[in-house]
Design an enzyme around this catalytic site. Structure first.
Site, mmCIF file in Angstrom:
data_model
loop_
_atom_site.group_PDB
_atom_site.id
_atom_site.type_symbol
_atom_site.label_atom_id
_atom_site.label_comp_id
_atom_site.label_asym_id
_atom_site.label_seq_id
_atom_site.Cartn_x
_atom_site.Cartn_y
_atom_site.Cartn_z
ATOM 1 N N ASP A 137 -0.512 19.208 -2.982
ATOM 2 C CA ASP A 137 -0.118 17.820 -2.664
ATOM 3 C C ASP A 137 0.367 17.093 -3.913
ATOM 4 O OD1 ASP A 137 -0.764 18.196 -0.007
ATOM 5 O OD2 ASP A 137 -2.790 17.382 -0.217
ATOM 6 N N THR A 144 5.511 28.700 -14.909
ATOM 7 C CA THR A 144 4.810 27.556 -15.482
ATOM 8 C C THR A 144 3.779 28.070 -16.473
ATOM 9 O OG1 THR A 144 3.766 25.449 -14.922
ATOM 10 C CG2 THR A 144 2.947 27.395 -13.754
ATOM 11 N N ASP A 178 -12.940 12.230 2.985
ATOM 12 C CA ASP A 178 -13.707 13.461 2.744
ATOM 13 C C ASP A 178 -15.167 13.098 2.530
ATOM 14 O OD1 ASP A 178 -11.374 14.965 2.821
ATOM 15 O OD2 ASP A 178 -11.097 14.923 0.650
ATOM 16 N N GLY A 194 -11.996 16.964 -8.114
ATOM 17 C CA GLY A 194 -11.586 15.996 -7.105
ATOM 18 C C GLY A 194 -10.144 16.195 -6.676
HETATM 19 N N1 ADP Z 1 -4.007 27.687 -12.753
HETATM 20 C C1 ADP Z 1 -2.843 26.982 -12.689
HETATM 21 N N2 ADP Z 1 -2.083 26.852 -13.802
HETATM 22 C C2 ADP Z 1 -0.939 26.146 -13.778
HETATM 23 N N3 ADP Z 1 -0.469 25.534 -12.667
HETATM 24 C C3 ADP Z 1 -1.153 25.643 -11.524
HETATM 25 C C4 ADP Z 1 -2.386 26.379 -11.454
HETATM 26 N N4 ADP Z 1 -2.840 26.309 -10.183
HETATM 27 C C5 ADP Z 1 -1.945 25.565 -9.484
HETATM 28 N N5 ADP Z 1 -0.931 25.159 -10.273
HETATM 29 C C6 ADP Z 1 0.214 24.306 -9.888
HETATM 30 O O1 ADP Z 1 -0.072 23.758 -8.616
HETATM 31 C C7 ADP Z 1 0.950 24.116 -7.683
HETATM 32 C C8 ADP Z 1 0.360 24.264 -6.306
HETATM 33 O O2 ADP Z 1 -0.631 25.259 -6.323
HETATM 34 P P1 ADP Z 1 -0.903 26.219 -5.060
HETATM 35 O O3 ADP Z 1 -2.175 26.919 -5.298
HETATM 36 O O4 ADP Z 1 0.305 27.055 -4.836
HETATM 37 O O5 ADP Z 1 -0.991 25.156 -3.867
HETATM 38 P P2 ADP Z 1 -2.167 24.763 -2.822
HETATM 39 O O6 ADP Z 1 -2.836 23.559 -3.369
HETATM 40 O O7 ADP Z 1 -1.415 24.486 -1.581
HETATM 41 O O8 ADP Z 1 -3.076 25.916 -2.720
HETATM 42 C C9 ADP Z 1 1.586 25.374 -8.245
HETATM 43 O O9 ADP Z 1 2.911 25.542 -7.806
HETATM 44 C C10 ADP Z 1 1.515 25.097 -9.750
HETATM 45 O O10 ADP Z 1 2.572 24.243 -10.110
#
Ligand code: ADP
Ligand code: NAG
Length: 324
Positions: A271, A258, A29, A308
């Site tokens: 990821d 969560t 990146d 990051g």
């Molecule tokens: N604000 C948050 N609070 C708690 N967990 C989070 C938050 N944002 C993301 N996560 C965690 O990260 C995972 C992946 O986030 P997501 O936004 O669905 O994926 P991507 O990175 O593909 O956009 C979620 O399933 C959750 O476990």
């Protein structure tokens, strides 16, 4: 067609096999921070530049390794300084690079990213060497693939290579964790049939199903559509809402909640989640799926609380022992 037990590269010494093998991408990146995005033909000054290690495959591998998994990264980078640095980064994370290939025929995958003060961005990805990873490379790696507990694949390499990797794993009884990212609408049907766990986010679920996915309820419906295509388990991540799960053995969608955290940088959260899930599937196979997903949610939540991508991924030592 790949059968299990095909002769792979002969080893001089017997080393402990990697439990998690990732067949996927490495990307460098190149990030510039600017007050605003440039217009066509315009040159502007930014206030910060940095280089980061990315690519969905390597990100997932790094997260699994930092949780304590013995990992191997099957991928291709260029014979250039970015490729050399990437290999060094994998080694620093304790990942086996025995099947990390280097080619003269293309540059290491790169993502040029410009981010403005509002956090909006424009990105150009050149997959480069990633697209040259081929089925012959996989054959050479057959011995590590066949001895793994879990194989993880995404779609940042040539789809035919991902498909062959999943086929090899399936034929050897290696559990497959497939992350269809970036998603394509007309994904080949074999990808579903070859997925023990099919894990995507809401926008990917929309592309794959044509349905709107903006609530846990809608995610449950989309997960059922994906399940009917032949996956054993479907997981759809929902950002701060956790994730949805459904399986052939329990085909009623279940919301795995969560604890919401204040996100600083969500890049690579998905990821981190996939890498954590690979770790649990390989090292704690007797936990219930729901328990594995709860724990993966907690690890991904840590990753969104610092800036990051790989730099935000937690190590086992930094996490509560109850997660292990
Ligand atoms: N604000 C948050 N609070 C708690 N967990 C989070 C938050 N944002 C993301 N996560 C965690 O990260 C995972 C992946 O986030 P997501 O936004 O669905 O994926 P991507 O990175 O593909 O956009 C979620 O399933 C959750 O476990
Ligand atoms: C899902 O992942 C893709 C990358 O594959 C990303 O571009 C997109 O923003 C993510 N969507 C959500 C809802 O997190």
């Amino acid at each position: 067609m790949a059968a299990c037990g095909e002769p792979g590269k002969q080893r001089q010494e017997e080393v402990a096999a990697a439990a998690v093998v990732v067949v996927g991408s490495c990307m460098t990146d190149l990030v510039s921070l600017t007050a605003r995005l440039p217009k066509i033909g315009e040159t502007i000054h930014g206030h910060k530049f940095f280089i980061g290690f990315g690519g969905k495959g390597a990100n997932q591998c790094v997260q699994a390794a930092r949780l304590g998994a013995k990992t191997s990264m099957v991928c291709k980078v260029g014979k250039d300084s970015f490729g050399n640095d990437y290999i060094e980064n994998l080694k620093q994370n304790g990942i086996s690079t025995e099947f990390t290939y280097q080619t003269k025929d293309a540059a290491t995958g790169a993502a040029s990213i410009i981010v403005n003060d509002e956090g909006q961005n424009i990105i150009v990805i050149v997959a480069g060497a990633n697209l040259l990873l081929n089925t012959e490379d996989l054959r050479e790696a057959a011995s590590v693939i066949s001895r793994a507990k879990v194989m993880v694949c995404q779609l940042e390499i040539t789809p035919a290579t991902s498909l062959e990797a999943l086929t090899m794993a399936r034929n050897c009884g290696v559990k497959t964790l497939f992350n269809p990212a970036p998603a394509i609408a007309d994904l080949a049907p074999q990808f579903y049939a070859l997925s023990d766990v099919f894990c995507c986010n809401e926008s990917e679920a929309e592309i794959l199903t044509g349905l709107t996915v903006s609530s846990p309820e809608e995610a449950g419906k989309a997960a059922l559509v994906l399940l009917r295509r032949g996956c054993q388990v479907v997981v759809i991540t929902l950002g701060a809402e956790g994730c949805m799960m459904v399986s052939q053995t329990d085909p009623v969608p279940k919301h795995v909640h969560t604890e919401k955290v204040k996100a600083v940088d969500t890049t690579g959260a998905g990821d981190s989640f996939v890498g954590a899930l690979a770790f649990y599937l390989a090292y704690h196979p007797h936990l219930s799926l729901e328990e594995m997903l709860q724990r993966s949610n907690r690890i991904a939540a840590v990753s969104v609380q610092t800036a990051g991508t790989q730099t935000s991924y937690p190590f086992k030592e930094d996490l509560p022992p109850t997660l292990f």
